[in-house]
Design a protein around this motif. Structure first.
Motif, PDB file in Angstrom:
ATOM      1  N   LYS A 111       0.827  -1.199   0.000  1.00  0.00           N
ATOM      2  CA  LYS A 111       0.000   0.000   0.000  1.00  0.00           C
ATOM      3  C   LYS A 111       0.863   1.251   0.000  1.00  0.00           C
ATOM      4  O   LYS A 111       0.475   2.306  -0.506  1.00  0.00           O
ATOM      5  CB  LYS A 111      -0.914  -0.019   1.227  1.00  0.00           C
ATOM      6  CG  LYS A 111      -1.779   1.214   1.395  1.00  0.00           C
ATOM      7  CD  LYS A 111      -2.607   1.111   2.665  1.00  0.00           C
ATOM      8  CE  LYS A 111      -3.472   2.343   2.868  1.00  0.00           C
ATOM      9  NZ  LYS A 111      -4.282   2.250   4.111  1.00  0.00           N
ATOM     10  N   CYS A 136       4.195  -6.780  -5.398  1.00  0.00           N
ATOM     11  CA  CYS A 136       3.260  -5.664  -5.306  1.00  0.00           C
ATOM     12  C   CYS A 136       2.645  -5.383  -6.673  1.00  0.00           C
ATOM     13  O   CYS A 136       3.357  -5.362  -7.682  1.00  0.00           O
ATOM     14  CB  CYS A 136       3.966  -4.396  -4.808  1.00  0.00           C
ATOM     15  SG  CYS A 136       4.726  -4.551  -3.176  1.00  0.00           S
ATOM     16  N   SER A 139      -4.526  -3.023  -8.620  1.00  0.00           N
ATOM     17  CA  SER A 139      -5.706  -3.530  -9.320  1.00  0.00           C
ATOM     18  C   SER A 139      -6.246  -2.467 -10.265  1.00  0.00           C
ATOM     19  O   SER A 139      -5.878  -1.292 -10.170  1.00  0.00           O
ATOM     20  CB  SER A 139      -6.782  -3.921  -8.301  1.00  0.00           C
ATOM     21  OG  SER A 139      -7.335  -2.760  -7.702  1.00  0.00           O
ATOM     22  N   LYS A 145      -2.053  -4.025  -3.870  1.00  0.00           N
ATOM     23  CA  LYS A 145      -2.135  -5.297  -3.162  1.00  0.00           C
ATOM     24  C   LYS A 145      -0.746  -5.857  -2.890  1.00  0.00           C
ATOM     25  O   LYS A 145       0.182  -5.677  -3.677  1.00  0.00           O
ATOM     26  CB  LYS A 145      -2.935  -6.308  -3.989  1.00  0.00           C
ATOM     27  CG  LYS A 145      -4.391  -5.923  -4.212  1.00  0.00           C
ATOM     28  CD  LYS A 145      -5.105  -6.997  -5.022  1.00  0.00           C
ATOM     29  CE  LYS A 145      -6.564  -6.649  -5.245  1.00  0.00           C
ATOM     30  NZ  LYS A 145      -7.276  -7.686  -6.033  1.00  0.00           N
ATOM     31  N   SER A 187      -3.096  -5.782   7.443  1.00  0.00           N
ATOM     32  CA  SER A 187      -3.950  -5.484   6.288  1.00  0.00           C
ATOM     33  C   SER A 187      -5.413  -5.428   6.699  1.00  0.00           C
ATOM     34  O   SER A 187      -5.828  -6.078   7.660  1.00  0.00           O
ATOM     35  CB  SER A 187      -3.762  -6.558   5.209  1.00  0.00           C
ATOM     36  OG  SER A 187      -2.410  -6.662   4.813  1.00  0.00           O
ATOM     37  N   CYS A 190      -7.894  -9.614   3.207  1.00  0.00           N
ATOM     38  CA  CYS A 190      -7.068 -10.612   2.529  1.00  0.00           C
ATOM     39  C   CYS A 190      -7.991 -11.631   1.873  1.00  0.00           C
ATOM     40  O   CYS A 190      -9.126 -11.849   2.327  1.00  0.00           O
ATOM     41  CB  CYS A 190      -6.128 -11.327   3.500  1.00  0.00           C
ATOM     42  SG  CYS A 190      -4.824 -10.281   4.193  1.00  0.00           S
ATOM     43  N   GLU A 295      -3.581 -12.633  -1.301  1.00  0.00           N
ATOM     44  CA  GLU A 295      -3.668 -11.209  -1.629  1.00  0.00           C
ATOM     45  C   GLU A 295      -4.146 -10.441  -0.407  1.00  0.00           C
ATOM     46  O   GLU A 295      -5.159 -10.787   0.193  1.00  0.00           O
ATOM     47  CB  GLU A 295      -4.655 -10.984  -2.784  1.00  0.00           C
ATOM     48  CG  GLU A 295      -4.372 -11.801  -4.039  1.00  0.00           C
ATOM     49  CD  GLU A 295      -5.463 -11.631  -5.095  1.00  0.00           C
ATOM     50  OE1 GLU A 295      -6.237 -10.632  -5.000  1.00  0.00           O
ATOM     51  OE2 GLU A 295      -5.559 -12.484  -5.991  1.00  0.00           O
ATOM     52  N   CYS A 296      -3.415  -9.377  -0.073  1.00  0.00           N
ATOM     53  CA  CYS A 296      -3.814  -8.542   1.068  1.00  0.00           C
ATOM     54  C   CYS A 296      -3.698  -7.071   0.695  1.00  0.00           C
ATOM     55  O   CYS A 296      -2.834  -6.676  -0.082  1.00  0.00           O
ATOM     56  CB  CYS A 296      -2.924  -8.841   2.286  1.00  0.00           C
ATOM     57  SG  CYS A 296      -3.170 -10.479   3.000  1.00  0.00           S
ATOM     58  N   TRP A 297      -4.582  -6.250   1.260  1.00  0.00           N
ATOM     59  CA  TRP A 297      -4.546  -4.809   1.033  1.00  0.00           C
ATOM     60  C   TRP A 297      -5.210  -4.065   2.210  1.00  0.00           C
ATOM     61  O   TRP A 297      -5.776  -4.653   3.085  1.00  0.00           O
ATOM     62  CB  TRP A 297      -5.225  -4.448  -0.283  1.00  0.00           C
ATOM     63  CG  TRP A 297      -6.679  -4.780  -0.360  1.00  0.00           C
ATOM     64  CD1 TRP A 297      -7.732  -3.962  -0.061  1.00  0.00           C
ATOM     65  CD2 TRP A 297      -7.267  -6.033  -0.751  1.00  0.00           C
ATOM     66  NE1 TRP A 297      -8.917  -4.608  -0.243  1.00  0.00           N
ATOM     67  CE2 TRP A 297      -8.672  -5.893  -0.676  1.00  0.00           C
ATOM     68  CE3 TRP A 297      -6.764  -7.282  -1.176  1.00  0.00           C
ATOM     69  CZ2 TRP A 297      -9.552  -6.933  -0.970  1.00  0.00           C
ATOM     70  CZ3 TRP A 297      -7.632  -8.305  -1.467  1.00  0.00           C
ATOM     71  CH2 TRP A 297      -9.014  -8.130  -1.374  1.00  0.00           C
TER      72      TRP A 297
END
Length: 297
Positions: A111, A136, A139, A145, A187, A190, A295-297
């Motif tokens: 991020k 990294c 999207s 992400k 995060s 996820c 996937e995490c954000w």
């Protein structure tokens, strides 16, 4: 004064005379003789009395006196000024500036990476720990992400076996589970994509579980991608399975190729650590599995 003069006169003439003849009550005469200046001390004592002896030994220490009364208490200090809300806000801003400075050195997640897609070092949860590399990407909607890869991302054919969950695929990730958990905790969201492509092989038969997965804590999970309900797949959640008498496409157990897939989204369970399948012993029964990156954000 007369007594002192008479005494001095007698000493000068070296006359031995009782001091009583002078009428004096006793005195001290200091005389110096010769060049060496020795001090000679003569004591003249009243008649009938002996000269005083040396001083006696010091007496014992007396008893301690009683403790005095307690003093009056001091004056109470003034009450401090209250912390203003503006001061608290400024402190929060200072903390944010400090965190941004740390992230500028090693970002906590993707991020904070404003660069092109690629592999970058990250350090979730501040300075605690050692940085590790993650992929990294951004999207189409602009969400940056953080992705963690593993050894089961491409489609893999499951081995032929018949019993429920007789085939097991253990997933090995590119970084330690400790680092993955730190990333998940840092995060907001996820997810992980999971798919089972089948021909004549099912996931559930009533309450018999042929296909399942394990959470990061080793818990057997009975829901499939796209739903949180046990014994369900995404099509069962939306009522779009090829045979609506079943809750998964593969559960129709026919000779056609079909699949069940979707995202697992419960952060407490992720990432997937194992995938289990069965019902593939016959020559017409096949199964293939795919697991996406975390996937995490």
């Amino acid at each position: 004064m007369i007594c002192l003069l008479l005494t001095l006169l007698l000493a000068a003439q070296s006359v031995s005379q009782d001091s009583s003849s002078t009428g004096c009550k006793g005195s001290i005469i200091n005389q110096y003789f010769g060049s060496d200046q020795h001090l000679i001390q003569h004591s003249v004592v009243p008649s009938g009395r002996e000269a005083p002896g040396p001083p006696g030994k010091r007496g014992p220490i007396g008893h301690m006196g009683t403790i005095g009364p307690k003093g009056d208490p001091g004056v109470k200090g003034q009450k401090g000024e209250p912390v203003l809300a503006s001061t608290i806000l400024e402190l929060k801003r200072a903390i944010n500036r400090l965190e941004n400075s740390v992230n500028a050195i090693v970002p906590a997640t993707c991020k904070h990476v404003a660069l092109s897609p690629g592999s970058y070092p990250i350090l979730p949860l501040g300075l605690d720990g050692t940085p590790f590399y993650a992929y990294c990407e951004e999207s189409p909607t602009g969400v940056r992400k953080t992705l963690i890869g593993h050894d089961s991302e491409t489609e893999i054919a499951a081995d032929n076996c018949e019993a429920p969950r007789c085939y097991r695929r253990k997933v090995t990730y590119d970084v330690s589970m400790e680092d993955i958990v730190r990333l998940i905790d840092a995060s907001q969201q996820c997810r992980q994509f999971i798919q089972f492509r089948c021909r004549g092989s099912l996931l559930h038969q009533r309450k018999d579980v042929y296909g399942a997965w394990l959470s990061r804590n080793g818990t057997l999970k009975l829901n499939w991608g796209g739903t949180k309900k046990d014994y369900y797949c995404a099509c069962g959640e939306t009522g779009t399975c090829i045979d609506n008498t079943h809750k998964c496409n593969c559960d129709q157990n026919g000779p056609i190729d079909t699949s069940d897939e979707g995202y697992l989204t419960n952060k407490e369970d992720l990432p997937v650590t194992e995938m289990h399948f069965g019902d593939m012993a016959d020559s017409s029964e096949f199964g293939w599995h795919t697991l996406g990156k975390l996937e995490c954000w």
